[in-house]
Design a protein around this motif. Structure first.
Motif, mmCIF file in Angstrom:
data_model
loop_
_atom_site.group_PDB
_atom_site.id
_atom_site.type_symbol
_atom_site.label_atom_id
_atom_site.label_comp_id
_atom_site.label_asym_id
_atom_site.label_seq_id
_atom_site.Cartn_x
_atom_site.Cartn_y
_atom_site.Cartn_z
ATOM 1 N N VAL A 16 45.038 32.232 -48.769
ATOM 2 C CA VAL A 16 44.887 30.781 -48.912
ATOM 3 C C VAL A 16 44.036 30.298 -47.732
ATOM 4 O O VAL A 16 44.374 30.554 -46.580
ATOM 5 N N ASN A 17 42.910 29.653 -48.059
ATOM 6 C CA ASN A 17 41.977 29.156 -47.045
ATOM 7 C C ASN A 17 42.092 27.653 -46.898
ATOM 8 O O ASN A 17 41.741 26.915 -47.816
ATOM 9 N N PRO A 18 42.600 27.153 -45.750
ATOM 10 C CA PRO A 18 42.595 25.715 -45.528
ATOM 11 C C PRO A 18 41.155 25.233 -45.295
ATOM 12 O O PRO A 18 40.293 26.027 -44.943
ATOM 13 N N ASN A 19 40.950 23.935 -45.482
ATOM 14 C CA ASN A 19 39.629 23.348 -45.253
ATOM 15 C C ASN A 19 39.787 22.140 -44.347
ATOM 16 O O ASN A 19 40.224 21.084 -44.793
ATOM 17 N N VAL A 20 39.492 22.349 -43.070
ATOM 18 C CA VAL A 20 39.523 21.223 -42.126
ATOM 19 C C VAL A 20 38.107 21.007 -41.583
ATOM 20 O O VAL A 20 37.889 20.856 -40.382
ATOM 21 N N PHE A 21 37.120 21.043 -42.537
ATOM 22 C CA PHE A 21 35.725 20.864 -42.114
ATOM 23 C C PHE A 21 34.948 19.927 -43.028
ATOM 24 O O PHE A 21 33.755 19.724 -42.832
ATOM 25 N N GLN A 22 35.623 19.285 -43.992
ATOM 26 C CA GLN A 22 34.867 18.436 -44.924
ATOM 27 C C GLN A 22 35.391 17.009 -45.012
ATOM 28 O O GLN A 22 35.100 16.302 -45.966
ATOM 29 N N ASP A 23 36.157 16.612 -44.017
ATOM 30 C CA ASP A 23 36.697 15.242 -44.040
ATOM 31 C C ASP A 23 36.009 14.458 -42.915
ATOM 32 O O ASP A 23 35.812 14.996 -41.823
ATOM 33 N N ASP A 24 35.630 13.196 -43.181
ATOM 34 C CA ASP A 24 34.921 12.406 -42.156
ATOM 35 C C ASP A 24 35.672 12.381 -40.827
ATOM 36 O O ASP A 24 35.071 12.343 -39.756
ATOM 37 N N ASP A 25 37.005 12.461 -40.897
ATOM 38 C CA ASP A 25 37.791 12.437 -39.654
ATOM 39 C C ASP A 25 37.486 13.630 -38.764
ATOM 40 O O ASP A 25 37.760 13.622 -37.569
ATOM 41 N N TYR A 26 36.902 14.684 -39.345
ATOM 42 C CA TYR A 26 36.701 15.923 -38.573
ATOM 43 C C TYR A 26 35.313 16.001 -37.931
ATOM 44 O O TYR A 26 34.856 17.078 -37.537
ATOM 45 N N ARG A 27 34.642 14.844 -37.774
ATOM 46 C CA ARG A 27 33.303 14.821 -37.189
ATOM 47 C C ARG A 27 33.298 15.482 -35.804
ATOM 48 O O ARG A 27 32.378 16.239 -35.473
ATOM 49 N N LEU A 28 34.324 15.222 -35.024
ATOM 50 C CA LEU A 28 34.380 15.803 -33.676
ATOM 51 C C LEU A 28 35.368 16.967 -33.613
ATOM 52 O O LEU A 28 35.815 17.382 -32.543
ATOM 53 N N GLY A 29 35.695 17.488 -34.796
ATOM 54 C CA GLY A 29 36.585 18.643 -34.842
ATOM 55 C C GLY A 29 37.876 18.329 -35.561
ATOM 56 O O GLY A 29 38.156 17.164 -35.882
ATOM 57 N N SER A 30 38.647 19.387 -35.787
ATOM 58 C CA SER A 30 39.927 19.215 -36.486
ATOM 59 C C SER A 30 41.060 19.420 -35.489
ATOM 60 O O SER A 30 41.402 18.496 -34.759
ATOM 61 N N ILE A 31 41.605 20.586 -35.340
ATOM 62 C CA ILE A 31 42.717 20.803 -34.398
ATOM 63 C C ILE A 31 42.234 20.828 -32.938
ATOM 64 O O ILE A 31 43.047 20.814 -32.021
ATOM 65 N N CYS A 32 40.920 20.833 -32.717
ATOM 66 C CA CYS A 32 40.386 20.762 -31.353
ATOM 67 C C CYS A 32 39.860 19.359 -31.033
ATOM 68 O O CYS A 32 39.340 19.116 -29.952
ATOM 69 N N ASN A 33 40.008 18.437 -31.995
ATOM 70 C CA ASN A 33 39.471 17.084 -31.854
ATOM 71 C C ASN A 33 40.112 16.362 -30.670
ATOM 72 O O ASN A 33 41.312 16.519 -30.435
ATOM 73 N N PRO A 34 39.358 15.590 -29.893
ATOM 74 C CA PRO A 34 39.955 14.837 -28.778
ATOM 75 C C PRO A 34 41.024 13.832 -29.218
ATOM 76 O O PRO A 34 41.907 13.484 -28.438
ATOM 77 N N ASP A 35 40.995 13.417 -30.473
ATOM 78 C CA ASP A 35 41.928 12.399 -30.980
ATOM 79 C C ASP A 35 43.201 13.042 -31.524
ATOM 80 O O ASP A 35 43.153 13.769 -32.530
#
Ligand code: LRH
Ligand code: MN
Length: 388
Positions: A91-110
């Motif tokens: 199962v492959n998650p996708n945390v790279f196609q949502d506008d919120d992930y512009r600055l990253g997903s689990i490494c995002n500053p927010d």
């Protein structure tokens, strides 16, 4: 191994997982060329994956990608797969196609964005519970485009924290595979850029965390079989995303660009015990068929892995070890080249007949009329694609 029946016995147990997303439309930032007969949902993608298995006999599972393969009932999807003679794999998650992930997903500053991404990773483990999948296959697009954009060290701390939370959630027989990639879509720094970074995080997390080697994710000139030999020795080789490339992450058919490299990788796999079921190495394809018909391209890809494996199994490992110990450079290299130069197609045709399959899977697929059938049936609806 010179005894062909022993080679065939090993090849019979080979298991090459196809990627659901390779059955959908794909392309580059310049163009996605739509093809006819493209599946419209996960059910139809699995039907196509079952056809690849029907003609090759060694592709009994298909990896899914969420949300590209989102369905209401994952247990029902797993049942559908079973009815078609295949099983849902990684199962492959996708945390790279949502506008919120512009600055990253689990490494995002927010922290709110990090929580959202972590939630998705945990949801994918819930899906694994429903499909009976063993592997959570994590690839993160997370990275930076400009020096100074964010703290490289802080991002590693965020990555560690989130991966530990996912690791905690894994069930008894579940694993997480951490895929690395040296660039794209980030063009200055990627948070998991190479095998060493993935390996270090996996060792820190625990035995259920393994490194995923995508053959298209290395800097030009990287000796991939060295990485494979190293990780196998450390029991940290979780698996492969096989494809090939001439330049960057081209995601072309495995073995198409460099069959000798694929052979060298499979030699390390064979010599390192990576074909033994106990090794747990997952052999998966990760490809995009931007201009060629998808199903025959995947059949061809499975055959390319089979051929490289058969040649690797033909390496006279005892003679090789003797030549290596004797410092016989040309002798040792010659033993590998002899195996690579062996035409294994007659042996594989024989194996397929013994498995009750047509010796020429691509010709058999073409004769089946399945390509015409899906063009006729799959009218209307939205063809699957990356939807980037
Ligand atoms: C990233 C990658 C990753 C997938 C995607 C389809 O380049 O290799 O494995 O999620 O391709
Ligand atoms: Mn990949």
């Amino acid at each position: 191994m010179s005894d062909h029946s022993a080679v065939k016995a090993v090849l019979r147990t080979q298991h090459i997982e196809t990627p659901s997303w390779a059955f959908g439309n794909s392309g580059t930032r310049f163009k996605v060329f739509a093809q006819e007969g493209i599946p419209r949902d996960a059910y139809e993608k699995i039907a196509d994956a079952a056809v690849v298995h029907r003609y090759t006999g060694v592709a009994p599972s298909v990896a899914v990608h969420i949300p590209w393969d989102t369905v209401d009932d994952y247990a029902d999807l797993a049942k559908h797969a079973e009815n078609l003679g295949v099983k849902i794999g990684a199962v492959n998650p996708n945390v790279f196609q949502d506008d919120d992930y512009r600055l990253g997903s689990i490494c995002n500053p927010d922290p709110a964005v990090r929580r959202k991404a972590l939630e998705h990773l945990l949801d994918c483990v819930d899906i694994m519970d429903a499909t009976g999948s063993r592997d959570l296959s994590i690839w993160l697009a997370d990275g930076l485009n400009y020096p100074g954009q964010d703290s490289l060290a802080d991002r590693q701390a965020r990555l560690e924290e989130a991966l530990a939370a996912v690791y905690e959630r894994l069930g008894e027989n579940q694993r997480m595979l951490l895929e690395y990639k040296f660039f794209e879509p980030a063009f200055y720094a990627t948070d998991v850029p190479d095998w060493g970074t993935s390996y270090a995080h996996c060792v820190e997390l625990g035995d259920k965390a393994q490194v995923l080697v995508d053959t298209g994710h290395h800097a030009p000139g990287t000796n991939i079989e060295f990485i494979v030999a190293f990780l196998l020795r450390k029991n940290r080789l979780g698996g492969f995303h096989f494809n090939s490339r001439f330049y960057a992450d081209d995601d072309l058919m495995v073995g198409a660009a460099d069959p000798y490299q694929l052979f060298r990788i499979m030699v390390e796999i064979v010599l390192g015990g990576g074909l033994d079921a106990a090794s747990g190495v997952a052999f998966m394809l990760d490809q995009c068929h931007n201009i060629e018909p998808k199903i025959p391209a995947l059949i061809r890809s499975v055959l390319n892995v089979q051929e490289a494996t058969a040649k690797a199994l033909l390496v006279d490992s005892e003679a090789l070890r003797a030549a290596q110990r004797a410092g016989d450079v040309l002798g040792a290299n010659g033993i590998l080249v002899d195996a690579f130069s062996t035409d294994v197609r007659p042996l594989l045709a024989e194996l397929r007949e013994e498995m009750g399959l047509d010796p020429d899977p691509i010709a058999a697929y073409r004769r089946s009329g399945y390509a015409e059938q899906i063009v006729a049936e799959r009218v209307g609806g939205t063809a699957a694609g990356w939807g980037a």
